[in-house]
Each structure stands twice: as structure tokens, then as C-alpha cells.
Write a protein that holds these residues in place. Sequence first.
Motif, mmCIF file in Angstrom:
data_model
loop_
_atom_site.group_PDB
_atom_site.id
_atom_site.type_symbol
_atom_site.label_atom_id
_atom_site.label_comp_id
_atom_site.label_asym_id
_atom_site.label_seq_id
_atom_site.Cartn_x
_atom_site.Cartn_y
_atom_site.Cartn_z
ATOM 1 N N VAL A 165 4.469 -1.790 0.935
ATOM 2 C CA VAL A 165 4.655 -1.411 -0.470
ATOM 3 C C VAL A 165 3.306 -1.093 -1.127
ATOM 4 O O VAL A 165 2.355 -1.860 -0.998
ATOM 5 N N SER A 166 3.238 0.047 -1.798
ATOM 6 C CA SER A 166 2.016 0.438 -2.510
ATOM 7 C C SER A 166 2.364 0.926 -3.916
ATOM 8 O O SER A 166 3.321 1.678 -4.076
ATOM 9 N N PHE A 167 1.613 0.448 -4.899
ATOM 10 C CA PHE A 167 1.755 0.977 -6.264
ATOM 11 C C PHE A 167 0.580 0.526 -7.103
ATOM 12 O O PHE A 167 -0.161 -0.380 -6.707
ATOM 13 N N ASP A 168 0.390 1.174 -8.254
ATOM 14 C CA ASP A 168 -0.636 0.780 -9.218
ATOM 15 C C ASP A 168 0.046 0.339 -10.500
ATOM 16 O O ASP A 168 1.115 0.838 -10.833
ATOM 17 N N ILE A 169 -0.597 -0.583 -11.226
ATOM 18 C CA ILE A 169 -0.142 -0.887 -12.580
ATOM 19 C C ILE A 169 -1.305 -0.588 -13.513
ATOM 20 O O ILE A 169 -2.403 -1.118 -13.338
ATOM 21 N N GLU A 170 -1.063 0.296 -14.477
ATOM 22 C CA GLU A 170 -2.120 0.672 -15.418
ATOM 23 C C GLU A 170 -2.218 -0.375 -16.526
ATOM 24 O O GLU A 170 -1.215 -0.978 -16.917
ATOM 25 N N ARG A 208 11.341 -1.900 0.713
ATOM 26 C CA ARG A 208 10.465 -0.743 0.516
ATOM 27 C C ARG A 208 10.679 -0.130 -0.855
ATOM 28 O O ARG A 208 11.764 -0.225 -1.422
ATOM 29 N N ILE A 209 9.617 0.508 -1.373
ATOM 30 C CA ILE A 209 9.794 1.291 -2.589
ATOM 31 C C ILE A 209 10.328 2.651 -2.160
ATOM 32 O O ILE A 209 9.713 3.341 -1.346
ATOM 33 N N VAL A 210 11.506 3.022 -2.667
ATOM 34 C CA VAL A 210 12.072 4.308 -2.280
ATOM 35 C C VAL A 210 11.880 5.366 -3.358
ATOM 36 O O VAL A 210 12.037 6.551 -3.103
ATOM 37 N N GLU A 211 11.536 4.911 -4.578
ATOM 38 C CA GLU A 211 11.259 5.889 -5.630
ATOM 39 C C GLU A 211 10.391 5.252 -6.699
ATOM 40 O O GLU A 211 10.535 4.064 -6.997
ATOM 41 N N LEU A 212 9.471 6.050 -7.248
ATOM 42 C CA LEU A 212 8.560 5.530 -8.272
ATOM 43 C C LEU A 212 8.218 6.678 -9.203
ATOM 44 O O LEU A 212 7.797 7.748 -8.752
#
Lengths: 292, 334
Positions: A32-37, A230-234
Motif C-alpha cells: 500500500v502506498s499513499f501520501d497525506i497532505e 490493497r488500495i484499488v482506487e485513490l
Amino acid sequence: MPLVEVRHLVKEFASGQGLLRRGAVVRAVDDVSFDIEEGETFGLVGESGSGKTTTGRCLLRLVEPTSGEVRFRGRDLLALSAAEMRRVRREMQIVFQDPYSSLNPRMRAGAIVEEPLVIHRMGAGPARRRRVAELFELVGLDPALASRYPHEFSGGQRQRIGLARALALEPSLVIADEPVSSLDVSVQAQVVNLLMDLQQRLQLTYLFIAHDLRLVRHICSRVAVMYRGRIVELAATAAIFDAPQHPYTRALLSAIPVLDPDAPRARLVLDETAVDRSRPLREVAAGHWAAI
Amino acid sequence: MGDAPLLEVERLTTVFDVGGRALPAVDQVSFTVGAGETLGLVGESGSGKSVTALSILRLVQPPGRIASGRIRFRGRDLVALREREMRALRGADISLVFQEPMTALNPVFTIGSQLEETLAVHGRATGHAARRQAVDLLGAVRMPDPARRLDEYPHQLSGGLRQRALIAMALACRPALVIADEPTTALDVTVQAEILDLLREMKARFGLSLLLITHDLGVIAETADRVAVMYAGRLVEQAPVRALFHDPKHPYTRALLASVPDDRPGTPLRAIRGAVPSLGALPPGCAFAPRCPDRFEPCDRLPPGETRVGEGRAVRCYLHGDAVEPAAAVPGAR
Ligand SMILES: Nc1ncnc2c1ncn2[C@@H]1O[C@H](COP(=O)(O)OP(=O)(O)OP(=O)(O)O)[C@@H](O)[C@H]1O
Ligand SMILES: Nc1ncnc2c1ncn2[C@@H]1O[C@H](COP(=O)(O)OP(=O)(O)OP(=O)(O)O)[C@@H](O)[C@H]1O
Ligand code: SF4
Ligand SMILES: [Mg+2]
Ligand SMILES: [Mg+2]
């Protein structure tokens, strides 16, 4: 720089089926990969068991990730010593779903809110008591209630106590894991308003884990949809709701009950066999990622 | 029986004897469920929905008891039935689907043996015939691969499949009325949608009446023909589903609908202030008065009675009429 950067996060649990299945592992969070601003409300939605809570806990290292990276203000959290991690954790707090079990029943409300200040040796004596009173007021509770025990409060009030405690150390990131789902329907809106109000006043960043998609639409700036680890949409919230790309997201949105008896029901049923879990996210429109 | 409704609940009062007081969890509640109709019973936690359901089946356990009222099913008063007659009725004519399928299913028996047991107890079928019927029932509730599932234990099924098995069990004896108490609350949104579709389909196929209990107004909008709104043990509003959503009359119903997030992201929600009163500390007048934006002077004196406000609609609120209803005089209260 984003406040939080998560890269290729993996968490495996040993599967709990006893002796027979020793060695089997569950991949609760799978790459899983993502950023939080800074300043945003980042929503995490998805079916039960898809890994939302585990992801949130990995960010704080309340569970140790199996592999991957978590950066907070650019610092690699997984490389920190326990003492360093404790210091960073002041900036990252969590609010739990269940206001009944998450507060120590034998402590008075004031002591519950004060405890993080004691642990981190912040302030003392009258100054610390003033701070506790301030925190009570911040979340809309009468400071005179500080001497009561948790069972003397309603669910909504208990959630406020949990919030006051989480805010005691002036965190910049609050992970809210289903913060209103155990509350009475007529009280949920109060707590949601409080969360939005505090965010503005204290410049908080939220990771908001929820299954109420109407609420997610209302308060989140961006949303990640999880499916089986898993992240399937962002994407930005509006993009997710107006132009969902992944079949799971579409099925999920079509399942939200509409508050209008005349609304047409256009249920989409997910064909689970048609979901290719190995497919990576790709950018289908600016800032809109989907594993299709 | 003519056009009499299948179920008529009349001034039902169920109390819990706690600390020397009789606390009215269900307070003079009246409603009907017609043949083939779905009545949605909505209200938040503690409002008395489950106690109402348990009262209909006479399953309220001490310190709870039915203090007064009538529950007529096909014209017979269930409150007056002998326990033996009641047992014959449960599961056969009226069945119950619970919120948590895991607690309602017996973990040590297979799905098949539990279904067959239900059929046998009510004299529907035994042996091979029961097994055949069990497979048919699982097929009817769209259980994938029904013959194989028959030999599985509850823990081997997902939450959604367990709820299907429970619905199959509730339908086994072709009851006239199914009471579904939060049948989808423990499930994911997508699974919830499937189960609601299934209940609708079963209702049409078997000509069932359904008493659907939920705290989710969305579930009500999608499933119910008529709606009864409960607050602190009392029914505050009853209406056909469209009328309720398009023109709610009771301030609580209005406030509840207004508090749901709408199309204006980021704006404050219209919250209802305060919290639900506890049964031991109900205000002397209208139970919603401490939170009501429309409260005026009669509201704090006595609880409002029921006022008819149009076709099939009734509301308990002084804005709509001056009927008064004193709290139930509870026989046997200490
Ligand atoms: N401590 C643990 N030991 C073993 N397995 C675990 C543990 N914690 C979580 N899991 C498993 O990891 C998976 C993800 O769980 P997680 O609680 O993160 O899901 P979730 O998305 O938060 O679900 P929910 O919406 O139900 O809260 C599940 O299969 C769960 O059973
Ligand atoms: N065994 C008991 N002893 C005392 N009071 C009880 C008991 N069981 C239920 N009550 C009370 O009866 C009232 C109604 O409870 P009930 O379970 O019917 O609520 P509900 O509407 O089904 O709520 P939920 O949505 O949480 O299921 C509550 O105030 C509850 O505290
Ligand atoms: S009776 Fe009075 S307090 Fe109760 S809902 Fe009506 S206006 Fe409000
Ligand atoms: Mg979770
Ligand atoms: Mg209940």
C-alpha cells in the motif's frame, strides 16, 4: 512535502488457526502506498477486513509493519528507536471507534485527558489542570465534569473525552478509526461537526477510516478505497463519487442505501473473480489512480 | 378475518423491573402489519425496537415483562396464549432473523442439520425429505453450491452467507410473518445490499409480511412500505414510506433526516443537540422535549397522545394536536 508518505507498506499476520495451519500468513496490508497532505482529511474506505485499521496502526507503529516505508515530515519512522518513536508519536494520535471500551473505567475523565501530559512530562500543577480544563472546553464539555467516571457520560460525551485526550499533546495528525459509528444516529452529526471545527481551529490533518460513505463524501478531501489489503482506487472525493473507475468502488457506491424511496436502484454486483489483485494503480486522470 | 391486518399490536407496554421501578422500554405502542406488507421500525439504540420484537414472540426475559396491551396475530391474542401454543407458533407462523447470525446459529451443528431440525420440530419433514427441502431452501436464498454448504459449520461461512443461512431457517416453515431485527447491521454495505434484495425477493415469492427493524433510514427507504419511528420507548410517528421521507411531521423525524450528510461537503451538519434520555430519567412530558427546536409550553407537562394527520399517518406531538397520553399505569409496579 506531504505530512505522511507511505510506500509499499506490507503487514503480515500469522494466521490464527492453531497447530494445523502453522506457518500460514494473512497479508492484511499488501503493498500500500499513499501520501497525506498537511491539513487534509484523507479517507480510507473498503470492506470489512480489507486492512484499513491495520494500515492506520502501522502508521503509528502500534503494529510493526512487515516491510515498506512510513515517512512523517520526511523522517523514516521505521528506522527510529523506541525512544525517538515515542517523541514523534506526540504528533500522531489515534481516536478509536468504541468510546465504551477505549477509556479506562476506573479513571476520572479529567485524569484520562491529563494522562498523556503526565507521561510526556508536560506542565505541572495548576498549569496542567488549566490545560485539562481548556481541553474539555475545546471539545464542548463542561470542565466541571472532569471528576466523573466514564460510565457517567453518554456515548457522544465519551467520544469527546477520547478526542480531548488525543488532542492534549497538540498533535498534527489524528487517525480517526470509525470515530462515530458506535454513536447514536442523532449524536453522530455533533461529533462530526466537532471534528471539522477542530481541524480548522488547530490545523489538524486527519486520516479518517469509515464505512459510512455519505459521511466520507461530506468531510474528506481525498479517498482511498481498499479491497483485500490493497488500495484499488485513490482520488479526490468528488472524482471517486462522480467517476468511480474500479469495479469494487462502483459496486460499493451503488450499494449505499439512498434516503429516497423513489430513487431508482441500480445495484452493481462485483464479480470477484474478475478482479485482478496483482494489477498496479495507474493514473487514469490527473490525481485519480485506479488498479484497472 | 376479512381485511383485518395480520398483526395488530395494541397499546403494548413492556417494562423492566429494575431497582424497585418498572422502566417502560416499550410504552403503549400500537401498530399493525398487513398481509404482504413491510413495516419498517426505526429508532436509535435503546429506543425499544428489539424489546418490541421480543414481546411479539413472547421472548422477553426477566427482569423484563409485558405489563399490558394486546398482540393479535390472525385475530388471536398472543399475550393470552399458553407457552405451549406460543412455542408451536414461533418459527412456524412467525420467525425471527437476528442481527448477529453467529449468535443465532449453533456453532457445533452443521447448517444442514440445523435446517433439518427446524423442519422436523414443526413436523414439516424428516429424513431424506428434510434434506431435500434444506437444499431447496439454501438454493432459494441464493447460497452458492447449496448441497455442499449443508455439511458446513457456521464458522466456515462468511457473515453474508451466515445471514443467508439464517434467513433460510426463518423461511423453512413458510411463516406468514418474519421479524428481521437489524438483519444487515453487522454486514458490509455491499453485502447489506444483497441481503436486502434477498429479503424483498423472498417477501414477494412467499407472500410474507415483514417487520424490519433498523436504525438506518436508508435501509427503511429502500425496503419498507410503511414506517414507524420510535423514540425512548414510544412510537412518535407512523406513515407510508414516501410520506415520511417527503413530508416528515414529527420534529424528531425531521431532525433525524436533516442531520444526514447531504450534497454540501465541508459544511457543518445539522446536528440534534443533546442525547437520548435514559429510561430511568425520562422527562415528564414529551420525551423529545429537551432536544426539540419546536418545544412550546404544553410539551413539558404530559406526554402527547396520538393524532391522525392524514391517510395512514399518525404523530405524537403537540404541534399536530392536543391529545394527551399519560405514561402507562403499570400493573405490578412497585
Ligand atoms: N492481530 C491480528 N492477528 C491476526 N490477524 C489480524 C490481526 N489484526 C488484523 N488481522 C487480520 O487482518 C485483516 C485486516 O484487518 P483490519 O482490522 O485491518 O481490517 P479493517 O479494514 O479495519 O476491517 P473493519 O472494517 O472490519 O474494521 C483481517 O483479515 C484481519 O482478520
Ligand atoms: N435486561 C434488561 N434489563 C434492563 N433494561 C433493559 C434490558 N434489556 C433492555 N433493556 C432496556 O430496554 C430499552 C430498549 O432496549 P432495546 O434493546 O429494545 O433497544 P433497541 O431499540 O433494540 O436498541 P439497539 O438499536 O441498540 O438494538 C433500553 O433502554 C434498554 O436499556
Ligand atoms: S410535543 Fe413538543 S417537544 Fe415534543 S416533539 Fe412536539 S413540539 Fe417538540
Ligand atoms: Mg477496522
Ligand atoms: Mg436492538
